[in-house]
Design a protein around this motif. Structure first.
Motif, PDB file in Angstrom:
ATOM      1  N   ASP A 228       0.836  -1.203   0.000  1.00  0.00           N
ATOM      2  CA  ASP A 228       0.000   0.000   0.000  1.00  0.00           C
ATOM      3  C   ASP A 228       0.870   1.251   0.000  1.00  0.00           C
ATOM      4  O   ASP A 228       0.498   2.275  -0.575  1.00  0.00           O
ATOM      5  CB  ASP A 228      -0.919   0.029   1.230  1.00  0.00           C
ATOM      6  CG  ASP A 228      -2.042  -0.979   1.128  1.00  0.00           C
ATOM      7  OD1 ASP A 228      -2.532  -1.224   0.007  1.00  0.00           O
ATOM      8  OD2 ASP A 228      -2.429  -1.547   2.168  1.00  0.00           O
ATOM      9  N   TYR A 229       2.025   1.177   0.668  1.00  0.00           N
ATOM     10  CA  TYR A 229       2.927   2.314   0.795  1.00  0.00           C
ATOM     11  C   TYR A 229       4.341   1.901   0.380  1.00  0.00           C
ATOM     12  O   TYR A 229       4.771   0.774   0.630  1.00  0.00           O
ATOM     13  CB  TYR A 229       2.996   2.807   2.246  1.00  0.00           C
ATOM     14  CG  TYR A 229       1.746   3.455   2.769  1.00  0.00           C
ATOM     15  CD1 TYR A 229       1.511   4.817   2.567  1.00  0.00           C
ATOM     16  CD2 TYR A 229       0.810   2.723   3.499  1.00  0.00           C
ATOM     17  CE1 TYR A 229       0.373   5.432   3.064  1.00  0.00           C
ATOM     18  CE2 TYR A 229      -0.333   3.333   4.004  1.00  0.00           C
ATOM     19  CZ  TYR A 229      -0.549   4.689   3.785  1.00  0.00           C
ATOM     20  OH  TYR A 229      -1.673   5.291   4.281  1.00  0.00           O
ATOM     21  N   ALA A 230       5.055   2.841  -0.198  1.00  0.00           N
ATOM     22  CA  ALA A 230       6.481   2.668  -0.468  1.00  0.00           C
ATOM     23  C   ALA A 230       7.081   4.030  -0.753  1.00  0.00           C
ATOM     24  O   ALA A 230       6.411   4.925  -1.274  1.00  0.00           O
ATOM     25  CB  ALA A 230       6.721   1.735  -1.657  1.00  0.00           C
ATOM     26  N   GLU A 231       8.367   4.175  -0.397  1.00  0.00           N
ATOM     27  CA  GLU A 231       9.134   5.369  -0.769  1.00  0.00           C
ATOM     28  C   GLU A 231       9.661   5.221  -2.195  1.00  0.00           C
ATOM     29  O   GLU A 231       9.930   4.115  -2.662  1.00  0.00           O
ATOM     30  CB  GLU A 231      10.388   5.511   0.079  1.00  0.00           C
ATOM     31  CG  GLU A 231      10.254   5.607   1.547  1.00  0.00           C
ATOM     32  CD  GLU A 231      11.653   5.674   2.192  1.00  0.00           C
ATOM     33  OE1 GLU A 231      11.697   5.846   3.409  1.00  0.00           O
ATOM     34  OE2 GLU A 231      12.688   5.538   1.490  1.00  0.00           O
ATOM     35  N   ILE A 232       9.899   6.366  -2.831  1.00  0.00           N
ATOM     36  CA  ILE A 232      10.641   6.366  -4.084  1.00  0.00           C
ATOM     37  C   ILE A 232      11.412   7.676  -4.174  1.00  0.00           C
ATOM     38  O   ILE A 232      10.960   8.707  -3.651  1.00  0.00           O
ATOM     39  CB  ILE A 232       9.711   6.177  -5.301  1.00  0.00           C
ATOM     40  CG1 ILE A 232      10.501   5.678  -6.510  1.00  0.00           C
ATOM     41  CG2 ILE A 232       8.924   7.448  -5.604  1.00  0.00           C
ATOM     42  CD1 ILE A 232       9.643   5.027  -7.579  1.00  0.00           C
ATOM     43  N   ILE A 233      12.595   7.630  -4.782  1.00  0.00           N
ATOM     44  CA  ILE A 233      13.436   8.823  -4.935  1.00  0.00           C
ATOM     45  C   ILE A 233      13.264   9.335  -6.369  1.00  0.00           C
ATOM     46  O   ILE A 233      13.849   8.771  -7.299  1.00  0.00           O
ATOM     47  CB  ILE A 233      14.919   8.505  -4.678  1.00  0.00           C
ATOM     48  CG1 ILE A 233      15.109   7.807  -3.331  1.00  0.00           C
ATOM     49  CG2 ILE A 233      15.750   9.790  -4.736  1.00  0.00           C
ATOM     50  CD1 ILE A 233      16.519   7.251  -3.126  1.00  0.00           C
ATOM     51  N   PRO A 234      12.500  10.398  -6.586  1.00  0.00           N
ATOM     52  CA  PRO A 234      12.220  10.852  -7.948  1.00  0.00           C
ATOM     53  C   PRO A 234      13.206  11.909  -8.450  1.00  0.00           C
ATOM     54  O   PRO A 234      12.809  12.958  -8.968  1.00  0.00           O
ATOM     55  CB  PRO A 234      10.804  11.407  -7.842  1.00  0.00           C
ATOM     56  CG  PRO A 234      10.744  11.966  -6.456  1.00  0.00           C
ATOM     57  CD  PRO A 234      11.639  11.091  -5.608  1.00  0.00           C
ATOM     58  N   ASP A 235      14.492  11.615  -8.299  1.00  0.00           N
ATOM     59  CA  ASP A 235      15.483  12.534  -8.868  1.00  0.00           C
ATOM     60  C   ASP A 235      15.776  12.200 -10.326  1.00  0.00           C
ATOM     61  O   ASP A 235      16.553  12.894 -10.992  1.00  0.00           O
ATOM     62  CB  ASP A 235      16.778  12.530  -8.047  1.00  0.00           C
ATOM     63  CG  ASP A 235      17.449  11.161  -7.967  1.00  0.00           C
ATOM     64  OD1 ASP A 235      16.868  10.174  -8.469  1.00  0.00           O
ATOM     65  OD2 ASP A 235      18.555  11.085  -7.408  1.00  0.00           O
ATOM     66  N   LEU A 236      15.152  11.116 -10.821  1.00  0.00           N
ATOM     67  CA  LEU A 236      15.309  10.623 -12.192  1.00  0.00           C
ATOM     68  C   LEU A 236      16.732  10.136 -12.446  1.00  0.00           C
ATOM     69  O   LEU A 236      17.134   9.953 -13.596  1.00  0.00           O
ATOM     70  CB  LEU A 236      14.879  11.669 -13.224  1.00  0.00           C
ATOM     71  CG  LEU A 236      13.486  12.286 -13.005  1.00  0.00           C
ATOM     72  CD1 LEU A 236      13.101  13.177 -14.168  1.00  0.00           C
ATOM     73  CD2 LEU A 236      12.433  11.216 -12.754  1.00  0.00           C
ATOM     74  N   VAL A 237      17.482   9.908 -11.362  1.00  0.00           N
ATOM     75  CA  VAL A 237      18.790   9.270 -11.416  1.00  0.00           C
ATOM     76  C   VAL A 237      18.708   7.899 -10.738  1.00  0.00           C
ATOM     77  O   VAL A 237      19.125   6.885 -11.301  1.00  0.00           O
ATOM     78  CB  VAL A 237      19.870  10.132 -10.736  1.00  0.00           C
ATOM     79  CG1 VAL A 237      21.209   9.405 -10.696  1.00  0.00           C
ATOM     80  CG2 VAL A 237      20.008  11.473 -11.444  1.00  0.00           C
TER      81      VAL A 237
END
Length: 367
Positions: A228-237
């Motif tokens: 249901d939940y998760a982190e993601i790093i959207p720096d596109l790197v």
């Protein structure tokens, strides 16, 4: 009072927002599409649940560094955050947590609210360290409870495949701590079992975990199929735009984090990530061997990145605010509604940040 296009819990309105005693006192206006006018957009302030530093300061340096970090990120729209540790020997973690325990209950003027601590490690797989220092250990409940007594630890990242960790997950979940799967070489089945034992999310999805393969779906597969939940790093790197879009489609309450280091907001050069020496160069932060070591991302840039890959602004706002608030059970943050904290960001039509409000205090960019 602020006026513009307000993203409320009921959708967009064009109108006014009144602030009193640090909270939203009232809203007034009519439904409107921001595309139909030139007014600024006013969104809930950003909530970053995984941030190691900024402005040259590293969380592992203690509360003074956290205050510096909180001021830097507030100038980029972050209104509340979790100070995130790195893997370290027990004595060092106890020292840092004892120091952070006092700071996490206050807010310095000009800075984001520190909601508590994200303990990233030391209970991770030594084969999936990423940029974490090589000091991983298996969790022992008495030691973890000692850490919880020192500071308001809201999230613990661990690798569920380590012997004894399933029982630790259940024990922590029963105490209201959000346990996240991360820095893990575990299987898909390990991930499913961890969720059944009370794990609540995944740390920087796709990074430092067993990848998805159609005959061996790994931790990434467990997240995409069941989280249901998760982190993601959207720096596109850290994550390809297509993988970000896949995660946003699969995980109902995906939320963005920066995983920023002391190098955020600073020029290229040498910095620290806990005991690690890292280098900022060409928009990234890496160890000497080239391994990605956190980021220099700020949440306002995360917003622009997510919009640039095709996500609607209202959805992006939820990924940066509402979902993280809901994950921690914070009904009065991450949303624009009467009674909620006046944690707000104001964006111009180019999505440049023009103001941040933290509990009603206007944060002004340095000249």
């Amino acid at each position: 009072m602020l006026s513009g296009n307000l993203l409320t819990t009921d959708g967009w309105i064009r109108g006014r927002l009144h602030i009193q005693d640090g909270r939203i006192a009232a809203l007034e206006g009519e439904r409107a599409d921001p595309a139909d006018n030139d007014e600024p957009c006013i969104l809930p302030g950003f909530i970053d649940l995984h941030v190691h530093g900024g402005g040259g300061a590293d969380v592992m340096e203690g509360s003074a560094a956290v205050a510096t970090m909180a001021r830097l990120h507030a100038r980029h729209g972050t209104t509340s955050l979790l100070a995130t540790t790195v893997t370290a020997p027990r004595a060092e973690l106890r020292r840092v947590l004892a120091d952070l325990g006092d700071h996490a209950r206050t807010r310095s003027a000009g800075g984001a609210r520190v909601l508590g601590v994200h303990l990233e490690g030391p209970y991770i797989n030594p084969g999936r360290l990423g940029a974490q220092p090589d000091a991983a250990v298996a969790a022992v409940l008495d030691e973890v409870l000692d850490y919880l007594a020192l500071a308001p630890v809201r999230i613990v990242t661990l690798a569920p495949e380590i012997a004894g960790h399933m029982e630790i997950i259940r024990a922590l979940a029963g105490r209201g701590v959000r346990v996240q799967i991360g820095h893990s070489a575990g299987t898909y089945e390990d991930g499913v079992r961890a969720l059944e034992h009370g794990a609540a999310g995944f740390t920087h999805l796709f990074n430092a975990m067993s990848p998805l393969h159609h005959r061996n779906p790994g931790m990434v597969g467990a997240a995409l199929a069941h989280a249901d939940y998760a982190e993601i790093i959207p720096d596109l790197v850290h994550v390809h735009p297509g993988a970000v879009q896949a995660a946003a489609r699969a995980i109902p309450r995906l939320y963005a984090v920066t995983d920023s280091t002391a190098a955020a907001g600073m020029p290229d050069g040498a910095y620290r990530l806990g005991s690690q020496h890292v280098t900022k160069c060409m928009g990234g932060v890496r160890l000497a061997d080239g391994t990605l070591a956190g980021s220099t991302l700020t949440m306002d840039q995360a917003l622009r990145n997510l919009v640039s890959i095709g996500l609607p602004l209202a959805d992006v706002s939820h990924h940066l605010s509402r979902h993280a608030a809901d994950y921690l059970g914070l009904a009065d943050r991450g949303r624009i509604a009467p009674g909620a904290w006046a944690d707000l960001v104001v964006l111009d039509r180019a999505l440049a940040l023009t103001a941040t409000f933290v509990e009603g205090e206007r944060i002004v960019e340095d000249a």
